[in-house]
Motif scaffolding. Structure first.
Motif, PDB file in Angstrom:
ATOM      1  N   TRP A 126       4.439   0.538  -9.693  1.00  0.00           N
ATOM      2  CA  TRP A 126       4.652  -0.138  -8.700  1.00  0.00           C
ATOM      3  C   TRP A 126       3.377   0.108  -7.848  1.00  0.00           C
ATOM      4  O   TRP A 126       3.050  -0.799  -7.006  1.00  0.00           O
ATOM      5  CB  TRP A 126       5.837  -0.037  -7.911  1.00  0.00           C
ATOM      6  CG  TRP A 126       6.890  -0.657  -8.568  1.00  0.00           C
ATOM      7  CD1 TRP A 126       8.027   0.692  -9.302  1.00  0.00           C
ATOM      8  CD2 TRP A 126       7.553  -1.675  -9.270  1.00  0.00           C
ATOM      9  NE1 TRP A 126       9.100  -0.264  -9.939  1.00  0.00           N
ATOM     10  CE2 TRP A 126       8.593  -1.540  -9.985  1.00  0.00           C
ATOM     11  CE3 TRP A 126       7.056  -3.030  -8.797  1.00  0.00           C
ATOM     12  CZ2 TRP A 126       9.353  -2.612 -10.609  1.00  0.00           C
ATOM     13  CZ3 TRP A 126       7.778  -3.967  -9.447  1.00  0.00           C
ATOM     14  CH2 TRP A 126       8.865  -3.855  -9.998  1.00  0.00           C
ATOM     15  N   ILE A 127       2.826   1.325  -7.609  1.00  0.00           N
ATOM     16  CA  ILE A 127       1.631   1.519  -7.070  1.00  0.00           C
ATOM     17  C   ILE A 127       0.639   0.645  -7.593  1.00  0.00           C
ATOM     18  O   ILE A 127      -0.312   0.265  -6.706  1.00  0.00           O
ATOM     19  CB  ILE A 127       1.366   3.105  -7.078  1.00  0.00           C
ATOM     20  CG1 ILE A 127       2.463   3.744  -6.154  1.00  0.00           C
ATOM     21  CG2 ILE A 127      -0.098   3.279  -6.503  1.00  0.00           C
ATOM     22  CD1 ILE A 127       2.129   5.413  -6.228  1.00  0.00           C
ATOM     23  N   ASN A 128       0.350   0.379  -8.873  1.00  0.00           N
ATOM     24  CA  ASN A 128      -0.643  -0.328  -9.299  1.00  0.00           C
ATOM     25  C   ASN A 128      -0.662  -1.577  -9.004  1.00  0.00           C
ATOM     26  O   ASN A 128      -1.549  -2.407  -9.277  1.00  0.00           O
ATOM     27  CB  ASN A 128      -0.551  -0.153 -11.104  1.00  0.00           C
ATOM     28  CG  ASN A 128      -1.005   1.192 -11.668  1.00  0.00           C
ATOM     29  OD1 ASN A 128      -1.795   1.925 -10.653  1.00  0.00           O
ATOM     30  ND2 ASN A 128      -0.592   1.435 -12.626  1.00  0.00           N
ATOM     31  N   LEU A 129       0.587  -2.271  -8.389  1.00  0.00           N
ATOM     32  CA  LEU A 129       0.479  -3.636  -7.961  1.00  0.00           C
ATOM     33  C   LEU A 129       0.222  -3.891  -6.659  1.00  0.00           C
ATOM     34  O   LEU A 129       0.388  -5.054  -6.190  1.00  0.00           O
ATOM     35  CB  LEU A 129       2.073  -4.107  -8.270  1.00  0.00           C
ATOM     36  CG  LEU A 129       2.597  -4.150  -9.629  1.00  0.00           C
ATOM     37  CD1 LEU A 129       3.977  -4.617  -9.867  1.00  0.00           C
ATOM     38  CD2 LEU A 129       1.605  -4.916 -10.510  1.00  0.00           C
ATOM     39  N   LYS A 130      -0.263  -2.678  -5.745  1.00  0.00           N
ATOM     40  CA  LYS A 130      -0.639  -2.938  -4.532  1.00  0.00           C
ATOM     41  C   LYS A 130      -1.769  -3.945  -4.540  1.00  0.00           C
ATOM     42  O   LYS A 130      -2.794  -3.876  -5.222  1.00  0.00           O
ATOM     43  CB  LYS A 130      -1.271  -1.498  -4.012  1.00  0.00           C
ATOM     44  CG  LYS A 130      -1.271  -1.438  -2.529  1.00  0.00           C
ATOM     45  CD  LYS A 130      -1.459   0.093  -2.401  1.00  0.00           C
ATOM     46  CE  LYS A 130      -1.936   0.496  -1.075  1.00  0.00           C
ATOM     47  NZ  LYS A 130      -2.635   1.530  -0.981  1.00  0.00           N
ATOM     48  N   ASP A 131      -1.491  -4.988  -3.585  1.00  0.00           N
ATOM     49  CA  ASP A 131      -2.546  -5.997  -3.386  1.00  0.00           C
ATOM     50  C   ASP A 131      -3.390  -5.799  -2.126  1.00  0.00           C
ATOM     51  O   ASP A 131      -2.960  -5.708  -0.890  1.00  0.00           O
ATOM     52  CB  ASP A 131      -1.896  -7.434  -3.093  1.00  0.00           C
ATOM     53  CG  ASP A 131      -2.731  -8.848  -2.933  1.00  0.00           C
ATOM     54  OD1 ASP A 131      -3.835  -8.365  -2.862  1.00  0.00           O
ATOM     55  OD2 ASP A 131      -2.393  -9.856  -2.785  1.00  0.00           O
ATOM     56  N   GLU A 132      -4.450  -5.111  -2.306  1.00  0.00           N
ATOM     57  CA  GLU A 132      -5.406  -4.609  -1.189  1.00  0.00           C
ATOM     58  C   GLU A 132      -6.098  -5.764  -0.573  1.00  0.00           C
ATOM     59  O   GLU A 132      -6.392  -5.754   0.600  1.00  0.00           O
ATOM     60  CB  GLU A 132      -6.507  -3.740  -2.013  1.00  0.00           C
ATOM     61  CG  GLU A 132      -6.069  -2.500  -2.581  1.00  0.00           C
ATOM     62  CD  GLU A 132      -5.675  -1.446  -1.613  1.00  0.00           C
ATOM     63  OE1 GLU A 132      -5.580  -1.879  -0.423  1.00  0.00           O
ATOM     64  OE2 GLU A 132      -5.344  -0.417  -2.185  1.00  0.00           O
ATOM     65  N   GLN A 133      -6.194  -6.877  -1.263  1.00  0.00           N
ATOM     66  CA  GLN A 133      -6.698  -8.059  -0.552  1.00  0.00           C
ATOM     67  C   GLN A 133      -6.003  -8.921   0.260  1.00  0.00           C
ATOM     68  O   GLN A 133      -6.437  -9.216   1.419  1.00  0.00           O
ATOM     69  CB  GLN A 133      -7.443  -9.057  -1.651  1.00  0.00           C
ATOM     70  CG  GLN A 133      -8.461 -10.315  -1.059  1.00  0.00           C
ATOM     71  CD  GLN A 133      -8.950 -11.019  -2.407  1.00  0.00           C
ATOM     72  OE1 GLN A 133      -8.968 -10.701  -3.177  1.00  0.00           O
ATOM     73  NE2 GLN A 133      -9.355 -12.261  -1.768  1.00  0.00           N
ATOM     74  N   GLY A 160      -2.279  -7.955   0.971  1.00  0.00           N
ATOM     75  CA  GLY A 160      -1.359  -7.240   1.373  1.00  0.00           C
ATOM     76  C   GLY A 160      -0.110  -7.415   0.674  1.00  0.00           C
ATOM     77  O   GLY A 160       0.065  -8.240  -0.401  1.00  0.00           O
ATOM     78  N   GLY A 161       0.705  -6.333   0.986  1.00  0.00           N
ATOM     79  CA  GLY A 161       1.967  -6.178   0.103  1.00  0.00           C
ATOM     80  C   GLY A 161       1.735  -5.831  -1.355  1.00  0.00           C
ATOM     81  O   GLY A 161       0.682  -5.181  -1.652  1.00  0.00           O
ATOM     82  N   PHE A 162       2.283  -6.378  -2.250  1.00  0.00           N
ATOM     83  CA  PHE A 162       2.396  -6.041  -3.720  1.00  0.00           C
ATOM     84  C   PHE A 162       2.422  -7.255  -4.501  1.00  0.00           C
ATOM     85  O   PHE A 162       2.930  -8.375  -4.127  1.00  0.00           O
ATOM     86  CB  PHE A 162       3.623  -5.169  -4.074  1.00  0.00           C
ATOM     87  CG  PHE A 162       3.393  -4.000  -3.426  1.00  0.00           C
ATOM     88  CD1 PHE A 162       2.880  -2.541  -3.963  1.00  0.00           C
ATOM     89  CD2 PHE A 162       3.770  -3.542  -2.065  1.00  0.00           C
ATOM     90  CE1 PHE A 162       2.669  -1.403  -3.528  1.00  0.00           C
ATOM     91  CE2 PHE A 162       3.682  -2.303  -1.301  1.00  0.00           C
ATOM     92  CZ  PHE A 162       3.030  -1.277  -2.178  1.00  0.00           C
TER      93      PHE A 162
END
Length: 391
Positions: A20-27, A29-31
């Protein structure tokens, strides 16, 4: 028990949460909102309000138990998205669904969604002592109580439009009925208020949580069959002969958690918790150690769903703590063996399958989506880690 605890802890830290950490949407927000069955990530999929709350709860709880800084960082990230994009600052409350950039695409307000907001924000407050987070939790609590609760029939309502006008409950009905009252919503309001009371110790939350336990005992729980009814009309008449095995065993331990937080040792409620667990053990455990999904009339759904196995393990372990009946530990071990061998997805980059079909094959359904997040299986792991440690 220590072997079981170490296995589960290792599985959480090295298999579930990294996925789930790999699904972090840095651009944006959220996942990211969807991981397909083939493990490809759809970075432009919608993001659910329930899912956003569950991400916040999962990483907050993971940090509370493990104190690993990467989980705290993910919790901060999830919190920002929830309050900036999922929370409707114009009409209040949490949206049902936003697009990948955070713009509302399904702007309905569902009490079920609001309950997960309270649950998650309370957990975030417990690890950060953020007064802002607690204020948001209390705001949503007040929305549920002032708009989402029907005093005439002592029931929580279901679905509303963006401006809080009541709608038919399309989002949380199934099996061909549109239910005006659902056990599912009441269960997750109870779960949310339990956490909010841990965070705030407010007398009004205690009173509403106590009322919810009474609702379960008087309206939802069938004292003859030991099952919970699932869907109701607005007068609390049951609409279907439906038994949801996973929700029943989940309710058993969540009600007990509420009793513990309240310090409420009412024999009626304690017996209900125990009787539900024994009933599901007798009615729904299959020969391979797994738990069946549900029964509608005489038709038993033998699909092994990921969250049903996770909640059953916590529910049966809780029943063992209540009764000291070793039968429940045997059930937990059988469920864990089944889960490890069938539900856990060992493909490179996998997590847990949505479900396993009666023929033993994984269901080819998305493994990350608005209804599938780290919440159920990370909670199972965290609950077991804490419960076995405290023994």
């Amino acid at each position: 028990m220590s072997k079981l605890k170490s296995e589960i802890e290792n599985h959480l830290l090295n298999h579930i949460l990294p996925f789930w950490i790999n699904l972090k949407d840095e651009q944006n927000g959220g996942f990211f909102g969807k991981v397909n069955y083939d493990l490809t990530v759809n970075k432009e999929a919608d993001k659910g309000g329930i899912a956003a709350s569950r991400f916040l709860w999962s990483f907050s709880a993971a940090y509370r138990v493990t104190k690993r800084p990467e989980y705290l960082e993910c919790a901060h990230h999830a919190y920002s998205f929830l309050v900036e994009k999922i929370y409707d600052h114009e009409h209040q409350g949490l949206f049902w669904q936003v697009d990948y950039k955070g713009n509302p695409v399904e702007d309905q307000k569902h009490v079920y969604t609001q309950s997960f907001g309270v649950y998650a924000l309370s957990e975030y407050y417990l690890i950060t002592k953020s007064e802002e987070a607690l204020q948001y939790a209390n705001k949503i609590f007040n929305l549920i109580e002032t708009i989402g609760f029907d005093k005439d029939n002592n029931a929580y309502k279901e679905e509303f439009d963006r401006e809080w006008n009541e709608l038919p409950n399309e989002k949380l009905s199934e099996n061909g009925v549109v239910a005006e009252i659902t056990t599912n919503t009441h269960l997750h309001v109870l779960e949310a208020y339990t956490n909010l009371y841990k965070a705030s110790a407010e007398e009004v939350v205690k009173e509403r949580l106590t009322n919810l336990i009474e609702i379960f005992y008087e309206k939802i729980y069938d004292k003859d069959t030991k099952f919970l009814n699932v869907f109701f009309d607005k007068h609390w008449n049951s609409l279907l002969h439906l038994k949801s095995f996973g929700h029943d065993i989940e309710a058993s331990w969540l009600i007990d958690d509420a009793l513990n937080v309240l310090g409420l040792e009412d024999e009626r409620f304690v017996q209900m918790v125990i009787d539900i667990a024994y009933n599901i053990a007798d009615a729904a455990i299959l020969e391979d150690g797994s738990l069946a999904n549900e029964q509608h009339n005489d038709d038993v759904d033998l699909t092994r769903i990921w969250w049903v196995q996770a909640e059953a393990m916590v529910g049966f372990h809780n029943a063992y703590e209540r009764t000291n009946d070793e039968k429940f530990l045997t059930l937990v071990n059988g469920l864990w063996e089944y889960t490890k061998n069938n539900i856990v997805d060992y493909r490179d980059g996998g997590e847990w399958y949505w479900s396993v079909e009666p023929d033993g094959k994984p269901t080819e359904r998305a493994v990350g989506e608005p209804w599938k997040t780290p919440y159920h299986n990370s909670r199972f792991c965290l609950e077991m880690m804490e419960r076995i440690e405290n023994k």
